[in-house]
Design an enzyme around this catalytic site. Structure first.
Site, PDB file in Angstrom:
ATOM      1  N   THR A 135       1.086  -1.289  -0.418  1.00  0.00           N
ATOM      2  CA  THR A 135      -0.201   0.012  -0.620  1.00  0.00           C
ATOM      3  C   THR A 135       0.511   1.044  -0.093  1.00  0.00           C
ATOM      4  OG1 THR A 135      -1.585   1.385   1.385  1.00  0.00           O
ATOM      5  CG2 THR A 135      -0.026  -0.609   2.479  1.00  0.00           C
ATOM      6  N   ASP A 136       0.225   2.346  -0.464  1.00  0.00           N
ATOM      7  CA  ASP A 136       1.230   3.795  -0.496  1.00  0.00           C
ATOM      8  C   ASP A 136       1.138   4.473   0.976  1.00  0.00           C
ATOM      9  OD1 ASP A 136      -1.681   4.700   0.344  1.00  0.00           O
ATOM     10  OD2 ASP A 136      -1.459   6.082  -1.435  1.00  0.00           O
ATOM     11  N   GLU A 137       0.614   3.534   1.954  1.00  0.00           N
ATOM     12  CA  GLU A 137       0.410   3.740   3.469  1.00  0.00           C
ATOM     13  C   GLU A 137       1.824   4.337   4.117  1.00  0.00           C
ATOM     14  OE1 GLU A 137      -3.399   3.875   5.625  1.00  0.00           O
ATOM     15  OE2 GLU A 137      -4.054   3.159   3.430  1.00  0.00           O
TER      16      GLU A 137
ATOM     17  N   TYR B 212      -1.450  -0.190  11.467  1.00  0.00           N
ATOM     18  CA  TYR B 212      -2.319  -0.887  10.232  1.00  0.00           C
ATOM     19  C   TYR B 212      -0.741  -1.010   9.192  1.00  0.00           C
ATOM     20  CZ  TYR B 212      -3.079  -1.065   5.176  1.00  0.00           C
ATOM     21  OH  TYR B 212      -2.917  -1.611   3.747  1.00  0.00           O
TER      22      TYR B 212
ATOM     23  N   LYS C 192       2.227  -3.283   7.442  1.00  0.00           N
ATOM     24  CA  LYS C 192       2.798  -3.826   6.052  1.00  0.00           C
ATOM     25  C   LYS C 192       4.099  -3.168   5.597  1.00  0.00           C
ATOM     26  CE  LYS C 192       0.381  -4.552   3.358  1.00  0.00           C
ATOM     27  NZ  LYS C 192      -0.136  -5.981   2.561  1.00  0.00           N
TER      28      LYS C 192
HETATM   29  P1  NAD Z   1      -9.493  -7.200   2.803  1.00  0.00           P
HETATM   30  O1  NAD Z   1      -9.861  -7.159   4.408  1.00  0.00           O
HETATM   31  O2  NAD Z   1     -11.206  -7.240   2.018  1.00  0.00           O
HETATM   32  O3  NAD Z   1      -9.313  -8.763   2.878  1.00  0.00           O
HETATM   33  C1  NAD Z   1      -8.380  -9.064   3.369  1.00  0.00           C
HETATM   34  C2  NAD Z   1      -8.056 -10.620   3.739  1.00  0.00           C
HETATM   35  O4  NAD Z   1      -7.665 -11.877   3.769  1.00  0.00           O
HETATM   36  C3  NAD Z   1      -9.537 -11.161   3.844  1.00  0.00           C
HETATM   37  O5  NAD Z   1     -10.091 -12.454   2.607  1.00  0.00           O
HETATM   38  C4  NAD Z   1      -9.395 -12.455   4.863  1.00  0.00           C
HETATM   39  O6  NAD Z   1      -9.864 -12.842   5.296  1.00  0.00           O
HETATM   40  C5  NAD Z   1      -7.866 -12.572   4.582  1.00  0.00           C
HETATM   41  N1  NAD Z   1      -7.011 -13.206   5.766  1.00  0.00           N
HETATM   42  C6  NAD Z   1      -6.807 -11.778   6.371  1.00  0.00           C
HETATM   43  N2  NAD Z   1      -5.733 -12.369   7.597  1.00  0.00           N
HETATM   44  C7  NAD Z   1      -6.076 -13.944   7.664  1.00  0.00           C
HETATM   45  C8  NAD Z   1      -4.331 -14.920   7.801  1.00  0.00           C
HETATM   46  N3  NAD Z   1      -4.017 -14.653   8.653  1.00  0.00           N
HETATM   47  N4  NAD Z   1      -4.315 -15.796   6.643  1.00  0.00           N
HETATM   48  C9  NAD Z   1      -5.336 -16.100   5.724  1.00  0.00           C
HETATM   49  N5  NAD Z   1      -6.132 -14.780   5.182  1.00  0.00           N
HETATM   50  C10 NAD Z   1      -6.268 -13.795   6.240  1.00  0.00           C
HETATM   51  O7  NAD Z   1      -8.836  -6.559   2.432  1.00  0.00           O
HETATM   52  P2  NAD Z   1      -8.308  -5.535   1.128  1.00  0.00           P
HETATM   53  O8  NAD Z   1      -8.879  -4.809   1.220  1.00  0.00           O
HETATM   54  O9  NAD Z   1      -8.947  -6.712  -0.484  1.00  0.00           O
HETATM   55  O10 NAD Z   1      -6.962  -5.854   0.804  1.00  0.00           O
HETATM   56  C11 NAD Z   1      -6.530  -6.823   0.409  1.00  0.00           C
HETATM   57  C12 NAD Z   1      -4.383  -6.145   0.281  1.00  0.00           C
HETATM   58  O11 NAD Z   1      -4.139  -5.455  -0.160  1.00  0.00           O
HETATM   59  C13 NAD Z   1      -3.914  -6.139   1.565  1.00  0.00           C
HETATM   60  O12 NAD Z   1      -3.033  -6.811   1.572  1.00  0.00           O
HETATM   61  C14 NAD Z   1      -4.075  -5.052   1.734  1.00  0.00           C
HETATM   62  O13 NAD Z   1      -3.002  -4.108   2.900  1.00  0.00           O
HETATM   63  C15 NAD Z   1      -3.690  -4.324   0.317  1.00  0.00           C
HETATM   64  N6  NAD Z   1      -3.955  -2.912  -0.319  1.00  0.00           N
HETATM   65  C16 NAD Z   1      -4.997  -2.660   0.255  1.00  0.00           C
HETATM   66  C17 NAD Z   1      -6.090  -0.981  -0.054  1.00  0.00           C
HETATM   67  C18 NAD Z   1      -7.507  -0.917  -0.546  1.00  0.00           C
HETATM   68  O14 NAD Z   1      -7.502   0.552  -0.273  1.00  0.00           O
HETATM   69  N7  NAD Z   1      -8.418  -1.725   0.319  1.00  0.00           N
HETATM   70  C19 NAD Z   1      -4.494   0.189  -1.103  1.00  0.00           C
HETATM   71  C20 NAD Z   1      -3.322  -1.042  -1.584  1.00  0.00           C
HETATM   72  C21 NAD Z   1      -3.107  -2.235  -0.754  1.00  0.00           C
HETATM   73  P1  TYD Z   2     -10.238   4.769   4.808  1.00  0.00           P
HETATM   74  O1  TYD Z   2     -11.495   3.996   4.058  1.00  0.00           O
HETATM   75  O2  TYD Z   2     -10.366   3.379   5.692  1.00  0.00           O
HETATM   76  O3  TYD Z   2      -8.886   4.427   4.307  1.00  0.00           O
HETATM   77  P2  TYD Z   2      -7.711   4.728   4.549  1.00  0.00           P
HETATM   78  O4  TYD Z   2      -8.153   5.400   5.410  1.00  0.00           O
HETATM   79  O5  TYD Z   2      -7.055   3.365   4.780  1.00  0.00           O
HETATM   80  O6  TYD Z   2      -7.046   5.414   3.534  1.00  0.00           O
HETATM   81  O7  TYD Z   2     -10.744   6.207   5.133  1.00  0.00           O
HETATM   82  C1  TYD Z   2     -10.310   6.916   4.134  1.00  0.00           C
HETATM   83  C2  TYD Z   2     -10.566   8.075   4.337  1.00  0.00           C
HETATM   84  O8  TYD Z   2     -11.788   8.612   5.229  1.00  0.00           O
HETATM   85  C3  TYD Z   2      -9.535   8.870   6.141  1.00  0.00           C
HETATM   86  O9  TYD Z   2      -8.977  10.049   5.705  1.00  0.00           O
HETATM   87  C4  TYD Z   2     -10.342   8.515   7.033  1.00  0.00           C
HETATM   88  C5  TYD Z   2     -11.904   8.733   6.297  1.00  0.00           C
HETATM   89  N1  TYD Z   2     -13.247   8.068   6.778  1.00  0.00           N
HETATM   90  C6  TYD Z   2     -13.851   9.235   7.628  1.00  0.00           C
HETATM   91  O10 TYD Z   2     -14.138  10.686   7.166  1.00  0.00           O
HETATM   92  N2  TYD Z   2     -15.596   8.366   8.208  1.00  0.00           N
HETATM   93  C7  TYD Z   2     -14.889   6.869   7.919  1.00  0.00           C
HETATM   94  O11 TYD Z   2     -16.229   6.740   8.567  1.00  0.00           O
HETATM   95  C8  TYD Z   2     -13.809   5.860   7.479  1.00  0.00           C
HETATM   96  C9  TYD Z   2     -13.917   4.724   7.530  1.00  0.00           C
HETATM   97  C10 TYD Z   2     -12.933   6.330   6.763  1.00  0.00           C
END
Ligand code: NAD
Ligand code: TYD
Length: 337
Positions: free
Chosen positions: A126-128, A151, A155
């Site tokens: 992630t970019d975070e 978090y 990562k």
């Molecule tokens: P999500 O939370 O929707 O899904 C995570 C999945 O991992 C779930 O199905 C969960 O059951 C599984 N999981 C968790 N712990 C586990 C373990 N110990 N063993 C096996 N499976 C396990 O997450 P997402 O949003 O789909 O993100 C997927 C990946 O992409 C993550 O690595 C996250 O850091 C990265 N990512 C997410 C975003 C975003 O905007 N959501 C952006 C950039 C990168």
């Molecule tokens: P989020 O979807 O949790 O992603 P991330 O924190 O990983 O970027 O949040 C996106 C943005 O929205 C972040 O600035 C926090 C804000 N946010 C709210 O203002 N209210 C909410 O209820 C949530 C979940 C997020």
């Protein structure tokens, strides 16, 4: 046929990846290892579940014996590692599971992958990990890691561990770092699905702080096309940023959702800020564009309305989710905010 272990394939991005890739290619044999935490949902995989080149195993990536067994049984030669605890707010409530899964789980996968001499190990990051930006500038692959939440620190720890396996053992690793995703099957704890569902239910929309925090949004399919490209053509030992150059303050997205749904802005409720809240994320994707020829194909205007429509059409999907454990989480996170 290539035997690929996909971890976390029942979550938001992983399930979209599996459905996308299996629709397109029959030379991928996918083994999906997922613990089915609160965020994992096999319903997301209905389009893939009957395919011969798809196998699901419920299990934890921290379980060395299980991971070893899977590599042996399925002759795994490739890993695409999505599994993670992924929500910043949950990591603030309790960090232990984040380090266990995101750091130790990645270590187990790396050790087993090393033993079985995998041909590619793709870490989905992630970019975070880069921390927070002021009003200017973009994250590049050279931006120093400076994560601020439990978090993002978990990562970042995983990313440097992955890179250490490249430098020490010559393991063929790659890392992608993507910005905020949105689209179908996203768990409604994240900003966009939470705001859509609260709007449908005429519930207050909790905006953290002044609402002017900026995220750089990308449609999940554009992310997954980039993952496919890096997996196929990326250079080992390299990091690739992924983003669609679509920066937006949170309040603007929330108002856009309300307007599309013809709901009143009176639903907006400013609430106590998230501790350590990163002000702005914005990503420079020129490396993946110039070197691998990737480019996003969805515009935010179209993909956000498609996403809203998806949640409107798939009430049964999210209603089952918000009736369970989510209810307790929601109360813990928002009732005293
Ligand atoms: P999500 O939370 O929707 O899904 C995570 C999945 O991992 C779930 O199905 C969960 O059951 C599984 N999981 C968790 N712990 C586990 C373990 N110990 N063993 C096996 N499976 C396990 O997450 P997402 O949003 O789909 O993100 C997927 C990946 O992409 C993550 O690595 C996250 O850091 C990265 N990512 C997410 C975003 C975003 O905007 N959501 C952006 C950039 C990168
Ligand atoms: P989020 O979807 O949790 O992603 P991330 O924190 O990983 O970027 O949040 C996106 C943005 O929205 C972040 O600035 C926090 C804000 N946010 C709210 O203002 N209210 C909410 O209820 C949530 C979940 C997020």
């Amino acid at each position: 046929m290539r035997n690929i272990l996909v971890t976390g394939g029942a979550g938001f991005i992983g399930s979209n990846f599996i459905n996308y890739i299996l629709d397109k290619r029959d030379d991928y044999n996918i083994v999906n290892l997922d613990k089915l935490t609160y965020a994992g949902n096999l319903e997301n995989l209905i389009p893939s579940e009957r395919k011969k080149n798809y196998h699901f195993i419920k299990g934890d990536i921290t379980n060395f014996e299980l991971v070893h067994y899977i590599f042996e049984k399925y002759k795994i030669k490739y890993v695409i590692h999505f599994a993670a605890e992924s929500h910043v707010d949950r990591s603030i409530l309790g960090s232990e599971i984040f380090y266990r899964t995101n750091v130790m789980g990645t270590n187990v996968l790396l050790e087993v992958a090393r033993k079985f001499e995998v041909e590619r190990f793709l870490q989905i990051s992630t970019d975070e990990v880069y921390g927070s930006l002021g009003s200017e500038g973009l994250f590049t692959e050279k931006t120093p890691l400076s994560p601020n939440s439990p978090y993002s620190s978990s990562k970042a720890a995983a990313d440097v561990m992955v890179m250490s396996f490249y430098h020490t053992y010559g393991m063929p690793v790659l890392i992608t770092r993507c910005s905020n995703n949105y689209g179908p099957y996203q768990f409604p704890e994240k900003l966009i699905p939470l705001m859509i569902i609260n709007s449908i239910n005429n519930k207050k929309l909790p905006v953290y702080g002044d609402g002017l925090y900026v995220r750089d949004w990308i449609y999940v399919i554009d992310h997954n096309k980039a993952v496919e490209l890096v997996f196929e053509k990326g250079k080992v030992g390299e990091v690739y940023n992924i983003g669609a150059s679509n920066e937006m303050p949170n309040i603007k997205i929330i108002k856009l959702i309300l307007s599309y749904m013809k709901k009143s802005e009176e639903l907006i409720q400013y609430v106590k800020d998230r501790p350590g809240h990163d002000r702005r994320y914005a990503i420079d994707s020129s490396k993946i564009k110039n070197e691998l020829g990737w480019t996003p194909s969805y515009t935010f205007e179209n993909a956000i309305t498609d996403t809203i429509d998806w949640y409107l059409k798939n009430e049964s999907w999210w209603k089952r989710i918000i009736s369970g454990e989510y209810q307790k989480y929601y109360e813990m996170q928002y009732i005293t905010r």
